[in-house]
Design a protein around this motif. Structure first.
Motif, mmCIF file in Angstrom:
data_model
loop_
_atom_site.group_PDB
_atom_site.id
_atom_site.type_symbol
_atom_site.label_atom_id
_atom_site.label_comp_id
_atom_site.label_asym_id
_atom_site.label_seq_id
_atom_site.Cartn_x
_atom_site.Cartn_y
_atom_site.Cartn_z
ATOM 1 N N LEU A 1 -22.957 42.442 102.077
ATOM 2 C CA LEU A 1 -24.210 42.137 102.267
ATOM 3 C C LEU A 1 -24.496 41.338 103.639
ATOM 4 O O LEU A 1 -25.347 41.444 104.407
ATOM 5 C CB LEU A 1 -25.072 41.475 100.940
ATOM 6 N N ALA A 2 -23.624 40.319 103.805
ATOM 7 C CA ALA A 2 -23.520 39.618 104.739
ATOM 8 C C ALA A 2 -23.060 40.513 106.279
ATOM 9 O O ALA A 2 -23.919 40.732 107.345
ATOM 10 C CB ALA A 2 -22.369 38.557 104.958
ATOM 11 N N GLY B 1 -25.509 43.865 110.982
ATOM 12 C CA GLY B 1 -25.567 45.154 111.451
ATOM 13 C C GLY B 1 -24.456 45.994 111.599
ATOM 14 O O GLY B 1 -24.596 47.001 112.335
ATOM 15 N N GLU B 2 -23.526 45.524 110.872
ATOM 16 C CA GLU B 2 -22.187 46.227 110.503
ATOM 17 C C GLU B 2 -22.375 47.214 109.418
ATOM 18 O O GLU B 2 -21.758 46.935 108.259
ATOM 19 C CB GLU B 2 -21.022 45.535 110.361
ATOM 20 N N THR B 3 -23.176 48.553 109.823
ATOM 21 C CA THR B 3 -23.375 49.398 108.691
ATOM 22 C C THR B 3 -22.301 49.901 107.996
ATOM 23 O O THR B 3 -22.237 50.482 106.939
ATOM 24 C CB THR B 3 -24.483 50.331 109.425
ATOM 25 N N VAL C 1 -33.137 48.664 102.942
ATOM 26 C CA VAL C 1 -33.627 47.438 102.610
ATOM 27 C C VAL C 1 -33.107 46.281 103.454
ATOM 28 O O VAL C 1 -33.801 45.474 104.035
ATOM 29 C CB VAL C 1 -33.380 47.158 101.294
ATOM 30 N N SER C 2 -31.780 46.435 104.050
ATOM 31 C CA SER C 2 -31.119 45.218 104.792
ATOM 32 C C SER C 2 -31.598 45.256 106.088
ATOM 33 O O SER C 2 -31.779 44.109 106.798
ATOM 34 C CB SER C 2 -29.714 45.365 104.856
ATOM 35 N N GLN C 3 -32.358 46.371 106.477
ATOM 36 C CA GLN C 3 -32.889 46.295 107.867
ATOM 37 C C GLN C 3 -34.206 45.620 108.051
ATOM 38 O O GLN C 3 -34.883 45.179 109.036
ATOM 39 C CB GLN C 3 -33.005 47.758 108.592
#
Length: 258
Positions: free
Chosen positions: A132-133, A138-140, A179-181
């Motif tokens: 998640l971190a 931005g490290e997809t 979601v993370s974006q």
């Protein structure tokens, strides 16, 4: 007879003169200065009585204040001891339940409540935080590899914006990446670990300076230690609907929904 009349008149004059002299003496004996002094003494005595009453009231007020301060001090000591006891209890729980390679990650989380857990739960917990971190940084690619490692092939994903369950590793991975974006200022506020179960409560903003959203990630592991169920619940409705709009755009762009 004439002499008696003259004598009686003389007696009347003498009596009247004596009465006048007595009145003069009584008036002279009462001095006006003495009256002023008496008035002053009376005023002073009355003022002293008032001041004494005020001092008594002040002493009573000071006694009540000191008693309240003592009570507050006792309450502060009691609360401090309670806080110390709760911290010791949580530290004991952590020491009993945490083991393996996830120790450093788990101990860094102050909001963790851990019961009897197994190694698979701790492993998923540690790797989920790392992935998640990476997603928020931005490290997809690193996030997707983490999802591929942790998710089972038939994972069930329950989104807060849809009633129907979605199955499959690909759909769950891309949904969480979307979601993370959109999530900003993301933070887990409370985390509960059990045997093959994780409950991670979070708060965040939907978009830059967007409305605040609160939610919980409910994660269930299968017998092989893989995530078989990932359920997300959120509130309130306004930021949830904003999340729905973003997820629709992102998932259509990825070609997973039409």
């Amino acid at each position: 007879h004439h002499s008696r009349i003259i004598y009686n008149r003389w007696l009347n004059k003498e009596s009247k003169s004596r009465e006048k002299s007595v009145k003069k003496r009584t008036t002279c004996e009462i001095n006006p200065c003495d009256k002023k002094r008496e008035n002053k003494t009376n005023m002073i005595s009355q003022g002293l009585c008032c001041e004494r009453k005020k001092l008594r009231n002040l002493s009573l007020i000071m006694q009540t204040i000191t008693a309240k301060m003592k009570r507050l001090a006792l309450l502060e000591k009691h609360l401090a001891t309670q806080d110390g006891n709760t911290k010791e209890k949580t530290n004991v729980r952590k020491a009993r339940s945490i083991k393996g390679s996830a120790v450093s990650v788990v101990e860094a989380q102050d909001s963790l409540i851990a019961g009897p857990v197994n190694d698979a739960t701790l492993k998923v917990y540690a790797k989920w935080h790392q992935g998640l971190a990476a997603a928020f940084a931005g490290e997809t690619d690193q996030f997707m590899s983490m999802c591929d490692e942790l998710f089972s092939h038939e994972i069930i994903f329950r989104a807060p914006t849809y009633w129907k369950d979605k199955t499959g590793k690909q759909y769950a991975s891309f949904a969480l990446m979307g979601v993370s974006q959109v999530f900003k200022e993301f933070e887990y506020t409370r985390e509960i670990l059990g045997e093959n179960v994780l409950a991670l409560e979070f708060k965040c903003r939907v978009g830059e300076n967007g409305p605040w959203l609160r939610g919980i990630d409910l994660i269930t592991l299968d017998s092989e230690g893989k995530i078989s169920l990932f359920e997300v619940m959120t509130r309130p409705p306004k930021p949830t609907m904003l999340l729905l709009e973003h997820q629709k755009k992102f998932m259509t762009k990825m070609g997973l929904i039409k």
